[in-house]
Structure formats: structure tokens, C-alpha cells
Design a protein around this motif. Structure first.
Motif, PDB file in Angstrom:
ATOM      1  N   THR A 112       0.828  -1.200   0.000  1.00  0.00           N
ATOM      2  CA  THR A 112       0.000   0.000   0.000  1.00  0.00           C
ATOM      3  C   THR A 112       0.866   1.255   0.000  1.00  0.00           C
ATOM      4  O   THR A 112       2.073   1.188   0.205  1.00  0.00           O
ATOM      5  N   GLY A 113       0.228   2.389  -0.199  1.00  0.00           N
ATOM      6  CA  GLY A 113       0.909   3.674  -0.201  1.00  0.00           C
ATOM      7  C   GLY A 113       1.060   4.188  -1.618  1.00  0.00           C
ATOM      8  O   GLY A 113       0.391   3.733  -2.541  1.00  0.00           O
ATOM      9  N   PHE A 114       1.959   5.131  -1.788  1.00  0.00           N
ATOM     10  CA  PHE A 114       2.256   5.705  -3.100  1.00  0.00           C
ATOM     11  C   PHE A 114       3.309   4.813  -3.740  1.00  0.00           C
ATOM     12  O   PHE A 114       4.488   4.904  -3.434  1.00  0.00           O
ATOM     13  N   THR A 115       2.877   3.916  -4.609  1.00  0.00           N
ATOM     14  CA  THR A 115       3.739   2.840  -5.122  1.00  0.00           C
ATOM     15  C   THR A 115       4.091   3.016  -6.603  1.00  0.00           C
ATOM     16  O   THR A 115       4.345   2.036  -7.292  1.00  0.00           O
ATOM     17  N   LEU A 116       4.150   4.246  -7.070  1.00  0.00           N
ATOM     18  CA  LEU A 116       4.438   4.522  -8.477  1.00  0.00           C
ATOM     19  C   LEU A 116       5.719   3.823  -8.909  1.00  0.00           C
ATOM     20  O   LEU A 116       6.774   3.992  -8.315  1.00  0.00           O
ATOM     21  N   GLY A 117       5.619   2.991  -9.940  1.00  0.00           N
ATOM     22  CA  GLY A 117       6.776   2.301 -10.489  1.00  0.00           C
ATOM     23  C   GLY A 117       7.109   0.986  -9.816  1.00  0.00           C
ATOM     24  O   GLY A 117       7.869   0.193 -10.357  1.00  0.00           O
ATOM     25  N   PHE A 118       6.568   0.745  -8.622  1.00  0.00           N
ATOM     26  CA  PHE A 118       6.882  -0.464  -7.869  1.00  0.00           C
ATOM     27  C   PHE A 118       5.828  -1.548  -8.076  1.00  0.00           C
ATOM     28  O   PHE A 118       4.651  -1.269  -8.259  1.00  0.00           O
ATOM     29  N   GLY A 119       6.273  -2.796  -7.979  1.00  0.00           N
ATOM     30  CA  GLY A 119       5.374  -3.949  -7.963  1.00  0.00           C
ATOM     31  C   GLY A 119       5.870  -4.921  -6.900  1.00  0.00           C
ATOM     32  O   GLY A 119       7.077  -5.013  -6.641  1.00  0.00           O
ATOM     33  N   TRP A 120       4.972  -5.651  -6.262  1.00  0.00           N
ATOM     34  CA  TRP A 120       5.311  -6.627  -5.228  1.00  0.00           C
ATOM     35  C   TRP A 120       4.831  -7.999  -5.678  1.00  0.00           C
ATOM     36  O   TRP A 120       3.666  -8.158  -6.062  1.00  0.00           O
ATOM     37  N   THR A 121       5.726  -8.981  -5.640  1.00  0.00           N
ATOM     38  CA  THR A 121       5.375 -10.359  -5.961  1.00  0.00           C
ATOM     39  C   THR A 121       5.689 -11.221  -4.755  1.00  0.00           C
ATOM     40  O   THR A 121       6.842 -11.293  -4.314  1.00  0.00           O
ATOM     41  N   GLU A 122       4.667 -11.857  -4.216  1.00  0.00           N
ATOM     42  CA  GLU A 122       4.831 -12.770  -3.082  1.00  0.00           C
ATOM     43  C   GLU A 122       5.244 -14.128  -3.639  1.00  0.00           C
ATOM     44  O   GLU A 122       4.516 -14.734  -4.407  1.00  0.00           O
ATOM     45  N   ASN A 123       6.430 -14.599  -3.274  1.00  0.00           N
ATOM     46  CA  ASN A 123       6.919 -15.884  -3.779  1.00  0.00           C
ATOM     47  C   ASN A 123       6.538 -17.049  -2.879  1.00  0.00           C
ATOM     48  O   ASN A 123       6.234 -18.134  -3.363  1.00  0.00           O
TER      49      ASN A 123
END
Length: 184
Positions: free
Chosen positions: A125-136
Motif C-alpha cells: 500500500t501507499g504511493f507505489t508509483l513504479g513499484f510492484g510486489w510479488t509474493e513468492n
């Protein structure tokens, strides 16, 4: 000044004011060799790449971001309800936060009885411009005391960049874990 440049400037400004501890000891600085060229179809639909004029400018920004990752682990959290949802650990990346959370239920009232269900999950969450999260990987294990739960996750934070018309990706592993006291 375009909207993307204004947002990028805001993110850069906010990043310079963030402080914290490094995610993992011995993590090397980002170099131009760490940037991987990707195609447009490899970018998740909910991510907008951030634009830079050069690889060097992008690397300087990424080093500032990843040298200021703040990891907070809440060990021995006491839960407050028979059916609960609690945050186990968080990792701040620039102006976004990855949270490791646990949903649980117990068979008794007021956190008594036995643990009947566990559901670990993550949020970004938050201001995540440009970021991505992948849970492995993610999991939760009831400890030998049968009262506590050890919760863990491993994943990858990806940063999508547009550098001089070329799409590039930088990735870094993230690990979080903690223990939650469910039964009193």
C-alpha cells in the motif's frame, strides 16, 4: 513539466527524507548491470514505469531508495480477539509499505482454546508509483507451545523504469517474519 515528471520529483524528494535500516546486510549497491530490459507486456497492468533520462540517474535513485528500506518486525505480538487480523511485520520501500499479516481464529472465547485456522497474507500500500510486489512464498506455523504462530514470507520488489525510451526492470528480494501470541 509533465505530470509524470512532477510525480517522479515528488517521489525523489520524499525518498531523500526517508531513513531506516538496510534490508539485508551485505546487499550490494545497484549498478547499471542490474537493470534488465523488458517488454511492455511484462509490466503489470497496475504499475506505471517511472521515467529517467539515463541509466545513471535511475541507478542513483534506486540506490537512495534501497539504501533506506525500513524493516519493522513486531515480535511476540499479543492479539486481542478470538477472530483476529494482525500485522506481523512491515517493510517500507520509498513511500510504499509491504505488510505481512495474519488472520486467525481460536476455538475458545477471549483467545482461549486451540488455534482453529490461520491465513497469512501480504499487502502493498501507499504511493507505489513504479513499484510492484510479488509474493513468492508465505506460510504460518503453530509453534511447539501451541499458543504462538510463526509467520513468514519471501517475495520480490520490482521497480519498473522508462529510461531514454527503453523499459527496464530492477528487482530485489524481500523477506519478513515474526511471531504472534494467539492463545493466552
Amino acid at each position: 513539466m509533465t505530470m509524470i515528471k512532477k510525480i517522479t520529483s515528488l517521489v525523489l524528494l520524499l525518498t531523500f527524507f526517508c531513513t531506516g535500516t538496510a534490508l539485508a546486510s551485505g546487499q550490494d549497491s545497484v549498478t547499471t548491470d542490474d537493470l534488465k530490459v523488458i517488454s511492455k507486456k511484462e509490466i503489470p497492468s497496475n504499475v506505471t514505469p517511472v521515467s529517467f533520462k539515463s541509466d545513471e540517474e535511475a541507478v542513483a535513485y534506486l540506490n537512495q531508495v534501497f539504501n533506506n528500506i525500513n524493516v519493522q518486525t513486531n515480535f511476540d505480538i499479543l492479539t486481542r480477539a478470538t477472530n483476529g487480523n494482525t500485522t506481523v511485520a512491515t517493510t517500507k520501500v520509498s513511500t510504499g509499505t509491504i505488510s505481512l499479516k495474519l488472520r486467525y481464529t481460536t476455538s475458545g472465547n477471549g483467545n482461549t482454546g486451540t488455534i482453529t485456522s490461520l491465513d497469512p497474507y501480504t499487502t502493498f500500500t501507499g504511493f507505489t508509483l513504479g513499484f510492484g510486489w510479488t509474493e513468492n512464498s508465505i506460510g504460518a506455523t503453530i509453534t511447539s507451545s501451541r499458543k504462538d504462530v510463526y509467520v513468514y514470507t519471501d517475495g520480490t520488489i520490482d521497480y519498473y523504469l522508462l529510461i531514454d525510451g527503453l523499459l527496464k526492470l530492477y528487482s530485489r528480494p524481500i523477506s519478513m517474519s515474526g511471531t504472534v501470541s494467539v492463545i493466552r
